[in-house]
Design a protein around this motif. Structure first.
Motif, PDB file in Angstrom:
ATOM      1  N   THR A   8      53.548  28.966  45.758  1.00  0.00           N
ATOM      2  CA  THR A   8      54.612  29.897  45.378  1.00  0.00           C
ATOM      3  C   THR A   8      54.102  30.892  44.336  1.00  0.00           C
ATOM      4  O   THR A   8      54.377  32.094  44.417  1.00  0.00           O
ATOM      5  CB  THR A   8      55.839  29.129  44.844  1.00  0.00           C
ATOM      6  N   TYR A   9      53.338  30.396  43.375  1.00  0.00           N
ATOM      7  CA  TYR A   9      52.749  31.268  42.351  1.00  0.00           C
ATOM      8  C   TYR A   9      51.869  32.337  43.009  1.00  0.00           C
ATOM      9  O   TYR A   9      51.963  33.517  42.678  1.00  0.00           O
ATOM     10  CB  TYR A   9      51.930  30.436  41.363  1.00  0.00           C
ATOM     11  N   LEU A  10      51.015  31.910  43.933  1.00  0.00           N
ATOM     12  CA  LEU A  10      50.137  32.860  44.632  1.00  0.00           C
ATOM     13  C   LEU A  10      50.953  33.892  45.398  1.00  0.00           C
ATOM     14  O   LEU A  10      50.657  35.092  45.350  1.00  0.00           O
ATOM     15  CB  LEU A  10      49.174  32.116  45.558  1.00  0.00           C
ATOM     16  N   ILE A  15      48.834  37.283  45.579  1.00  0.00           N
ATOM     17  CA  ILE A  15      47.413  36.947  45.642  1.00  0.00           C
ATOM     18  C   ILE A  15      47.156  36.406  47.045  1.00  0.00           C
ATOM     19  O   ILE A  15      47.686  35.353  47.416  1.00  0.00           O
ATOM     20  CB  ILE A  15      47.035  35.904  44.571  1.00  0.00           C
ATOM     21  N   PRO A  16      46.372  37.133  47.851  1.00  0.00           N
ATOM     22  CA  PRO A  16      46.112  36.669  49.218  1.00  0.00           C
ATOM     23  C   PRO A  16      45.302  35.375  49.214  1.00  0.00           C
ATOM     24  O   PRO A  16      44.397  35.201  48.397  1.00  0.00           O
ATOM     25  CB  PRO A  16      45.301  37.799  49.855  1.00  0.00           C
ATOM     26  N   TRP A 140      41.807  28.929  49.939  1.00  0.00           N
ATOM     27  CA  TRP A 140      40.688  29.883  49.952  1.00  0.00           C
ATOM     28  C   TRP A 140      41.203  31.211  49.419  1.00  0.00           C
ATOM     29  O   TRP A 140      42.186  31.739  49.922  1.00  0.00           O
ATOM     30  CB  TRP A 140      40.175  30.076  51.381  1.00  0.00           C
ATOM     31  N   LEU A 141      40.549  31.716  48.391  1.00  0.00           N
ATOM     32  CA  LEU A 141      40.922  33.006  47.855  1.00  0.00           C
ATOM     33  C   LEU A 141      39.684  33.699  47.310  1.00  0.00           C
ATOM     34  O   LEU A 141      38.636  33.074  47.140  1.00  0.00           O
ATOM     35  CB  LEU A 141      42.010  32.881  46.790  1.00  0.00           C
ATOM     36  N   LYS A 142      39.813  34.987  47.095  1.00  0.00           N
ATOM     37  CA  LYS A 142      38.687  35.728  46.535  1.00  0.00           C
ATOM     38  C   LYS A 142      38.360  35.138  45.172  1.00  0.00           C
ATOM     39  O   LYS A 142      39.269  34.855  44.375  1.00  0.00           O
ATOM     40  CB  LYS A 142      39.020  37.210  46.382  1.00  0.00           C
ATOM     41  N   THR A 143      37.087  34.989  44.912  1.00  0.00           N
ATOM     42  CA  THR A 143      36.659  34.427  43.638  1.00  0.00           C
ATOM     43  C   THR A 143      37.143  35.280  42.479  1.00  0.00           C
ATOM     44  O   THR A 143      37.570  34.752  41.448  1.00  0.00           O
ATOM     45  CB  THR A 143      35.123  34.278  43.617  1.00  0.00           C
ATOM     46  N   THR A 144      37.133  36.590  42.650  1.00  0.00           N
ATOM     47  CA  THR A 144      37.616  37.475  41.582  1.00  0.00           C
ATOM     48  C   THR A 144      39.115  37.278  41.343  1.00  0.00           C
ATOM     49  O   THR A 144      39.572  37.375  40.203  1.00  0.00           O
ATOM     50  CB  THR A 144      37.309  38.951  41.897  1.00  0.00           C
ATOM     51  N   ASP A 145      39.878  36.979  42.403  1.00  0.00           N
ATOM     52  CA  ASP A 145      41.309  36.709  42.229  1.00  0.00           C
ATOM     53  C   ASP A 145      41.528  35.407  41.466  1.00  0.00           C
ATOM     54  O   ASP A 145      42.411  35.319  40.608  1.00  0.00           O
ATOM     55  CB  ASP A 145      42.030  36.643  43.580  1.00  0.00           C
ATOM     56  N   LEU A 146      40.728  34.388  41.780  1.00  0.00           N
ATOM     57  CA  LEU A 146      40.814  33.116  41.059  1.00  0.00           C
ATOM     58  C   LEU A 146      40.480  33.331  39.584  1.00  0.00           C
ATOM     59  O   LEU A 146      41.196  32.853  38.703  1.00  0.00           O
ATOM     60  CB  LEU A 146      39.881  32.075  41.677  1.00  0.00           C
ATOM     61  N   GLU A 147      39.417  34.058  39.324  1.00  0.00           N
ATOM     62  CA  GLU A 147      39.011  34.351  37.945  1.00  0.00           C
ATOM     63  C   GLU A 147      40.146  35.071  37.197  1.00  0.00           C
ATOM     64  O   GLU A 147      40.488  34.703  36.064  1.00  0.00           O
ATOM     65  CB  GLU A 147      37.748  35.211  37.955  1.00  0.00           C
ATOM     66  N   GLN A 148      40.741  36.073  37.833  1.00  0.00           N
ATOM     67  CA  GLN A 148      41.804  36.850  37.192  1.00  0.00           C
ATOM     68  C   GLN A 148      43.045  36.005  36.964  1.00  0.00           C
ATOM     69  O   GLN A 148      43.685  36.093  35.917  1.00  0.00           O
ATOM     70  CB  GLN A 148      42.140  38.090  38.024  1.00  0.00           C
ATOM     71  N   LEU A 149      43.400  35.180  37.938  1.00  0.00           N
ATOM     72  CA  LEU A 149      44.558  34.301  37.825  1.00  0.00           C
ATOM     73  C   LEU A 149      44.414  33.391  36.608  1.00  0.00           C
ATOM     74  O   LEU A 149      45.367  33.239  35.818  1.00  0.00           O
ATOM     75  CB  LEU A 149      44.677  33.477  39.101  1.00  0.00           C
ATOM     76  N   ILE A 150      43.256  32.796  36.433  1.00  0.00           N
ATOM     77  CA  ILE A 150      43.018  31.901  35.292  1.00  0.00           C
ATOM     78  C   ILE A 150      43.073  32.698  33.991  1.00  0.00           C
ATOM     79  O   ILE A 150      43.732  32.288  33.026  1.00  0.00           O
ATOM     80  CB  ILE A 150      41.675  31.169  35.444  1.00  0.00           C
ATOM     81  N   PRO A 156      40.204  31.794  28.935  1.00  0.00           N
ATOM     82  CA  PRO A 156      39.008  32.631  29.105  1.00  0.00           C
ATOM     83  C   PRO A 156      38.069  32.023  30.153  1.00  0.00           C
ATOM     84  O   PRO A 156      37.862  30.808  30.180  1.00  0.00           O
ATOM     85  CB  PRO A 156      38.347  32.612  27.724  1.00  0.00           C
ATOM     86  N   VAL A 157      37.554  32.863  31.016  1.00  0.00           N
ATOM     87  CA  VAL A 157      36.615  32.435  32.053  1.00  0.00           C
ATOM     88  C   VAL A 157      35.224  32.850  31.639  1.00  0.00           C
ATOM     89  O   VAL A 157      34.978  34.032  31.342  1.00  0.00           O
ATOM     90  CB  VAL A 157      36.974  33.063  33.422  1.00  0.00           C
ATOM     91  N   GLN A 158      34.314  31.896  31.586  1.00  0.00           N
ATOM     92  CA  GLN A 158      32.928  32.190  31.265  1.00  0.00           C
ATOM     93  C   GLN A 158      32.091  32.030  32.518  1.00  0.00           C
ATOM     94  O   GLN A 158      32.003  30.929  33.067  1.00  0.00           O
ATOM     95  CB  GLN A 158      32.413  31.247  30.179  1.00  0.00           C
ATOM     96  N   ARG A 159      31.524  33.121  32.982  1.00  0.00           N
ATOM     97  CA  ARG A 159      30.618  33.039  34.127  1.00  0.00           C
ATOM     98  C   ARG A 159      29.265  32.543  33.630  1.00  0.00           C
ATOM     99  O   ARG A 159      28.738  33.051  32.640  1.00  0.00           O
ATOM    100  CB  ARG A 159      30.414  34.419  34.757  1.00  0.00           C
TER     101      ARG A 159
END
Length: 163
Positions: A8-10, A15-16, A140-150, A156-159
């Protein structure tokens, strides 16, 4: 957040994603045995802590990688790391073993957890597959979308580069 709340959040945040239902999995070997739509995007999630249980870390890496906790300690300035207990996992992320996922970070309340994402997840297809709070589904979602969601939820996301 449970599976339905995550989906539901997605949806609510437009967020696709794609959802794959499957048998329960408890290891990457079991994941690799399933016909997944984006096998190169399979992610492994490790929930670890320091020796004194003062600092917790969630690490998301490409599924086939082995993670050297000593190397992470040396490269990213942590103290000695070991796997967090099932009790810690349930208390802090509201998850059970086999369900560890970055979506668990959405359950945080007044807890400081450092989140590391493997740089390699952003390469290639740029898709990441993670459990939505249960180990019988993969989102399954775009990694950038997962990063942004978090990040949008105050974590904070540390690559990091995990070889």
């Amino acid at each position: 957040m449970n599976k339905q709340a995550i989906l539901t959040y997605l949806d609510d945040h437009q967020i696709p994603y794609e959802l794959t239902e499957h048998e329960p999995v408890f290891s990457m070997e079991e994941v690799f045995a399933i016909d997944m739509p984006y096998p190169e995007g399979n992610a492994k999630n490790l929930f670890v802590r320091d020796k004194k249980k003062r600092h917790y870390y969630l690490i998301t890496v490409k599924g086939e990688k082995c993670v050297d906790l000593k190397k992470i300690r040396d490269e990213y300035g942590t103290t000695k790391l070991s796997f967090a207990s099932a009790d810690d996992l349930e208390q802090l992320l509201n998850l059970k073993p086999g369900e560890v996922s970055p979506f668990g970070l959405l359950n945080l309340h007044d807890t400081d957890i450092t989140y590391f994402m493997d740089e390699e997840l952003f390469n290639g297809i740029g898709m990441t597959g993670v459990h939505p709070g249960v180990n019988t589904s993969t989102v399954w979602l775009k990694t950038t979308d997962l990063e942004q969601l978090i990040a949008d939820n105050g974590i904070p996301v540390q690559r990091i580069a995990i070889s």
